[in-house]
Write a protein that holds these residues in place. Sequence first.
Motif, mmCIF file in Angstrom:
data_model
loop_
_atom_site.group_PDB
_atom_site.id
_atom_site.type_symbol
_atom_site.label_atom_id
_atom_site.label_comp_id
_atom_site.label_asym_id
_atom_site.label_seq_id
_atom_site.Cartn_x
_atom_site.Cartn_y
_atom_site.Cartn_z
ATOM 1 N N ASN A 51 0.828 -1.201 0.000
ATOM 2 C CA ASN A 51 0.000 0.000 0.000
ATOM 3 C C ASN A 51 0.866 1.256 0.000
ATOM 4 O O ASN A 51 0.595 2.201 -0.745
ATOM 5 C CB ASN A 51 -0.938 -0.008 1.216
ATOM 6 C CG ASN A 51 -1.945 1.098 1.176
ATOM 7 O OD1 ASN A 51 -2.194 1.679 0.132
ATOM 8 N ND2 ASN A 51 -2.533 1.406 2.321
ATOM 9 N N LEU A 52 1.902 1.272 0.821
ATOM 10 C CA LEU A 52 2.802 2.427 0.858
ATOM 11 C C LEU A 52 3.491 2.632 -0.491
ATOM 12 O O LEU A 52 3.573 3.760 -0.991
ATOM 13 C CB LEU A 52 3.862 2.241 1.946
ATOM 14 C CG LEU A 52 3.423 2.423 3.388
ATOM 15 C CD1 LEU A 52 4.565 2.075 4.331
ATOM 16 C CD2 LEU A 52 2.951 3.844 3.634
ATOM 17 N N GLU A 53 3.968 1.550 -1.069
ATOM 18 C CA GLU A 53 4.665 1.662 -2.351
ATOM 19 C C GLU A 53 3.721 2.112 -3.467
ATOM 20 O O GLU A 53 4.101 2.902 -4.328
ATOM 21 C CB GLU A 53 5.328 0.341 -2.702
ATOM 22 C CG GLU A 53 6.502 0.025 -1.806
ATOM 23 C CD GLU A 53 7.066 -1.364 -1.996
ATOM 24 O OE1 GLU A 53 6.383 -2.224 -2.595
ATOM 25 O OE2 GLU A 53 8.201 -1.585 -1.533
ATOM 26 N N SER A 54 2.485 1.654 -3.416
ATOM 27 C CA SER A 54 1.502 2.057 -4.411
ATOM 28 C C SER A 54 1.192 3.552 -4.290
ATOM 29 O O SER A 54 1.135 4.272 -5.294
ATOM 30 C CB SER A 54 0.222 1.244 -4.243
ATOM 31 O OG SER A 54 -0.777 1.721 -5.094
ATOM 32 N N GLU A 55 0.991 4.015 -3.063
ATOM 33 C CA GLU A 55 0.705 5.433 -2.844
ATOM 34 C C GLU A 55 1.890 6.286 -3.303
ATOM 35 O O GLU A 55 1.714 7.338 -3.914
ATOM 36 C CB GLU A 55 0.422 5.704 -1.370
ATOM 37 C CG GLU A 55 0.064 7.145 -1.088
ATOM 38 C CD GLU A 55 -0.181 7.447 0.369
ATOM 39 O OE1 GLU A 55 -0.405 8.620 0.680
ATOM 40 O OE2 GLU A 55 -0.143 6.512 1.199
ATOM 41 N N ARG A 56 3.110 5.801 -3.041
ATOM 42 C CA ARG A 56 4.303 6.543 -3.437
ATOM 43 C C ARG A 56 4.381 6.665 -4.961
ATOM 44 O O ARG A 56 4.683 7.721 -5.495
ATOM 45 C CB ARG A 56 5.555 5.849 -2.911
ATOM 46 C CG ARG A 56 6.816 6.632 -3.182
ATOM 47 C CD ARG A 56 8.054 5.860 -2.772
ATOM 48 N NE ARG A 56 9.229 6.679 -2.879
ATOM 49 C CZ ARG A 56 9.806 7.006 -4.033
ATOM 50 N NH1 ARG A 56 9.299 6.590 -5.162
ATOM 51 N NH2 ARG A 56 10.883 7.766 -4.040
ATOM 52 N N ARG A 57 4.102 5.563 -5.667
ATOM 53 C CA ARG A 57 4.135 5.601 -7.125
ATOM 54 C C ARG A 57 3.102 6.573 -7.683
ATOM 55 O O ARG A 57 3.379 7.318 -8.626
ATOM 56 C CB ARG A 57 3.903 4.205 -7.699
ATOM 57 C CG ARG A 57 5.130 3.329 -7.697
ATOM 58 C CD ARG A 57 4.937 2.077 -8.533
ATOM 59 N NE ARG A 57 3.821 1.255 -8.083
ATOM 60 C CZ ARG A 57 3.913 0.310 -7.157
ATOM 61 N NH1 ARG A 57 5.059 0.054 -6.585
ATOM 62 N NH2 ARG A 57 2.847 -0.390 -6.808
ATOM 63 N N GLN A 58 1.911 6.584 -7.096
ATOM 64 C CA GLN A 58 0.866 7.498 -7.554
ATOM 65 C C GLN A 58 1.275 8.950 -7.342
ATOM 66 O O GLN A 58 1.099 9.792 -8.229
ATOM 67 C CB GLN A 58 -0.436 7.241 -6.800
ATOM 68 C CG GLN A 58 -1.225 6.089 -7.315
ATOM 69 C CD GLN A 58 -2.545 5.957 -6.567
ATOM 70 O OE1 GLN A 58 -2.598 6.132 -5.357
ATOM 71 N NE2 GLN A 58 -3.591 5.665 -7.289
ATOM 72 N N LEU A 59 1.793 9.245 -6.158
ATOM 73 C CA LEU A 59 2.217 10.610 -5.871
ATOM 74 C C LEU A 59 3.361 11.039 -6.786
ATOM 75 O O LEU A 59 3.389 12.177 -7.266
ATOM 76 C CB LEU A 59 2.641 10.743 -4.410
ATOM 77 C CG LEU A 59 1.521 10.767 -3.387
ATOM 78 C CD1 LEU A 59 2.090 10.663 -1.981
ATOM 79 C CD2 LEU A 59 0.694 12.024 -3.527
ATOM 80 N N TRP A 60 4.300 10.148 -7.012
ATOM 81 C CA TRP A 60 5.434 10.482 -7.865
ATOM 82 C C TRP A 60 4.974 10.775 -9.290
ATOM 83 O O TRP A 60 5.435 11.715 -9.926
ATOM 84 C CB TRP A 60 6.460 9.351 -7.838
ATOM 85 C CG TRP A 60 7.711 9.734 -8.542
ATOM 86 C CD1 TRP A 60 8.203 9.171 -9.671
ATOM 87 C CD2 TRP A 60 8.630 10.762 -8.189
ATOM 88 N NE1 TRP A 60 9.378 9.785 -10.034
ATOM 89 C CE2 TRP A 60 9.654 10.769 -9.141
ATOM 90 C CE3 TRP A 60 8.684 11.687 -7.150
ATOM 91 C CZ2 TRP A 60 10.716 11.661 -9.098
ATOM 92 C CZ3 TRP A 60 9.748 12.571 -7.110
ATOM 93 C CH2 TRP A 60 10.742 12.550 -8.069
ATOM 94 N N ALA A 61 4.022 9.983 -9.791
ATOM 95 C CA ALA A 61 3.488 10.217 -11.134
ATOM 96 C C ALA A 61 2.791 11.574 -11.198
ATOM 97 O O ALA A 61 2.945 12.311 -12.177
ATOM 98 C CB ALA A 61 2.522 9.099 -11.517
ATOM 99 N N THR A 62 2.046 11.915 -10.170
ATOM 100 C CA THR A 62 1.368 13.210 -10.119
ATOM 101 C C THR A 62 2.382 14.346 -10.132
ATOM 102 O O THR A 62 2.215 15.328 -10.854
ATOM 103 C CB THR A 62 0.497 13.308 -8.852
ATOM 104 O OG1 THR A 62 -0.472 12.271 -8.884
ATOM 105 C CG2 THR A 62 -0.205 14.642 -8.761
ATOM 106 N N CYS A 63 3.435 14.199 -9.348
ATOM 107 C CA CYS A 63 4.475 15.233 -9.291
ATOM 108 C C CYS A 63 5.145 15.396 -10.647
ATOM 109 O O CYS A 63 5.426 16.517 -11.075
ATOM 110 C CB CYS A 63 5.526 14.884 -8.240
ATOM 111 S SG CYS A 63 4.938 15.024 -6.559
ATOM 112 N N ARG A 64 5.407 14.305 -11.320
ATOM 113 C CA ARG A 64 6.072 14.372 -12.622
ATOM 114 C C ARG A 64 5.157 15.018 -13.662
ATOM 115 O O ARG A 64 5.606 15.829 -14.463
ATOM 116 C CB ARG A 64 6.453 12.972 -13.102
ATOM 117 C CG ARG A 64 7.475 12.253 -12.284
ATOM 118 C CD ARG A 64 8.898 12.633 -12.580
ATOM 119 N NE ARG A 64 9.263 12.716 -13.966
ATOM 120 C CZ ARG A 64 9.925 11.820 -14.662
ATOM 121 N NH1 ARG A 64 10.320 10.710 -14.087
ATOM 122 N NH2 ARG A 64 10.221 12.028 -15.923
#
Length: 51
Positions: free
Chosen positions: A8-21
């Motif tokens: 769950n943490l890794e999934s949330e991190r990937r989503q946030l990183w994609a949004t930032c990019r």
Amino acid sequence: MADLYLKNLESERRQLWATCRLKGLPRGSEERLRIAAIDEAIAAHKAKTRG
């Protein structure tokens, strides 16, 4: 057994990183700060599970 908390943490991190990019958010933004907090939580969780 799958570690759902870690996934769950890794999934949330990937989503946030994609949004930032996509949005080109600066380093001090809320999303980037949340990514840093998630990184710390992941590291702490991995250290705890390793012993």
